[in-house]
Motif scaffolding. Structure first.
Motif, PDB file in Angstrom:
ATOM      1  N   THR A  13      -9.112  -7.262   4.775  1.00  0.00           N
ATOM      2  CA  THR A  13      -8.004  -6.983   3.856  1.00  0.00           C
ATOM      3  C   THR A  13      -8.270  -7.659   2.510  1.00  0.00           C
ATOM      4  O   THR A  13      -9.154  -8.508   2.400  1.00  0.00           O
ATOM      5  CB  THR A  13      -6.668  -7.526   4.405  1.00  0.00           C
ATOM      6  OG1 THR A  13      -6.744  -8.940   4.516  1.00  0.00           O
ATOM      7  CG2 THR A  13      -6.328  -6.914   5.753  1.00  0.00           C
ATOM      8  N   ASP A  14      -7.501  -7.272   1.530  1.00  0.00           N
ATOM      9  CA  ASP A  14      -7.442  -8.035   0.295  1.00  0.00           C
ATOM     10  C   ASP A  14      -6.019  -7.978  -0.252  1.00  0.00           C
ATOM     11  O   ASP A  14      -5.182  -7.200   0.217  1.00  0.00           O
ATOM     12  CB  ASP A  14      -8.480  -7.596  -0.739  1.00  0.00           C
ATOM     13  CG  ASP A  14      -8.205  -6.236  -1.326  1.00  0.00           C
ATOM     14  OD1 ASP A  14      -7.313  -5.511  -0.813  1.00  0.00           O
ATOM     15  OD2 ASP A  14      -8.858  -5.875  -2.318  1.00  0.00           O
ATOM     16  N   ILE A  15      -5.747  -8.866  -1.185  1.00  0.00           N
ATOM     17  CA  ILE A  15      -4.422  -8.952  -1.791  1.00  0.00           C
ATOM     18  C   ILE A  15      -4.565  -8.632  -3.265  1.00  0.00           C
ATOM     19  O   ILE A  15      -5.359  -9.271  -3.969  1.00  0.00           O
ATOM     20  CB  ILE A  15      -3.822 -10.359  -1.595  1.00  0.00           C
ATOM     21  CG1 ILE A  15      -3.659 -10.654  -0.095  1.00  0.00           C
ATOM     22  CG2 ILE A  15      -2.470 -10.468  -2.307  1.00  0.00           C
ATOM     23  CD1 ILE A  15      -3.195 -12.066   0.216  1.00  0.00           C
ATOM     24  N   GLN A  16      -3.821  -7.622  -3.703  1.00  0.00           N
ATOM     25  CA  GLN A  16      -3.870  -7.187  -5.099  1.00  0.00           C
ATOM     26  C   GLN A  16      -2.439  -6.933  -5.581  1.00  0.00           C
ATOM     27  O   GLN A  16      -1.557  -6.633  -4.778  1.00  0.00           O
ATOM     28  CB  GLN A  16      -4.651  -5.869  -5.229  1.00  0.00           C
ATOM     29  CG  GLN A  16      -6.076  -5.914  -4.753  1.00  0.00           C
ATOM     30  CD  GLN A  16      -7.015  -6.493  -5.782  1.00  0.00           C
ATOM     31  OE1 GLN A  16      -6.680  -6.600  -6.956  1.00  0.00           O
ATOM     32  NE2 GLN A  16      -8.209  -6.855  -5.346  1.00  0.00           N
ATOM     33  N   TYR A  17      -2.249  -7.008  -6.885  1.00  0.00           N
ATOM     34  CA  TYR A  17      -0.972  -6.597  -7.456  1.00  0.00           C
ATOM     35  C   TYR A  17      -0.826  -5.087  -7.339  1.00  0.00           C
ATOM     36  O   TYR A  17      -1.773  -4.348  -7.578  1.00  0.00           O
ATOM     37  CB  TYR A  17      -0.871  -6.987  -8.931  1.00  0.00           C
ATOM     38  CG  TYR A  17      -0.460  -8.418  -9.158  1.00  0.00           C
ATOM     39  CD1 TYR A  17       0.871  -8.808  -9.031  1.00  0.00           C
ATOM     40  CD2 TYR A  17      -1.401  -9.382  -9.491  1.00  0.00           C
ATOM     41  CE1 TYR A  17       1.249 -10.115  -9.235  1.00  0.00           C
ATOM     42  CE2 TYR A  17      -1.033 -10.701  -9.698  1.00  0.00           C
ATOM     43  CZ  TYR A  17       0.305 -11.060  -9.572  1.00  0.00           C
ATOM     44  OH  TYR A  17       0.677 -12.357  -9.762  1.00  0.00           O
TER      45      TYR A  17
END
Ligand SMILES: [Zn+2]
Length: 100
Positions: A13-17
Motif C-alpha cells: 500500500t501507499d498513503i497519498q493525498y
C-alpha cells in the motif's frame, strides 16, 4: 464501465493525498493498495479484466468506494491527514508522484 469490482494483487500500500469533486477544496491522506485487478463489463456485455498500478489503482479504489456510498474522508486515519487545497499549495504538501 459497468459493475466494476477489484481485488488486491499484493499487500503493498501507499498513503497519498486524495481529493474529490464531492468534497471541494479538501484533501486527505488515504492508504490504498498499489496493485489491483479490475473487473468490469463494457457496453456490449464483454467482461474486461485489467491489472492496474499506482495512480490508476488508487483512482479505481476511490471511485468504487463511491458506489458503496463511501467518500475518502472516511478513510483518512489521522486528524493531521486533512488539508485545504490552499494549504497544500502554500506548504507544498503534495506527495511525490501524486496527481489526484
Ligand atoms: Zn470522489
Amino acid at each position: 464501465m459497468i459493475n466494476p469490482t477489484w481485488k488486491k494483487l499484493s499487500k503493498e500500500t501507499d498513503i497519498q493525498y486524495e481529493g474529490c469533486m464531492s468534497v471541494p477544496q479538501i484533501r486527505g491522506r488515504v492508504e490504498r493498495y498499489k496493485n489491483i485487478e479490475l473487473t468490469y463489463y463494457d457496453e456490449n456485455g464483454n467482461k474486461i479484466v485489467r491489472e492496474l498500478n499506482g495512480f490508476f489503482a488508487r483512482l479505481v479504489q476511490h471511485e468504487c468506494d463511491h458506489l458503496e456510498g463511501i467518500v475518502f474522508l472516511e478513510k483518512v486515519k489521522e486528524h493531521s491527514g486533512f488539508a485545504t487545497v490552499d494549504n497544500m499549495n502554500k506548504y507544498n504538501l503534495r506527495e511525490k508522484n501524486n496527481k489526484l
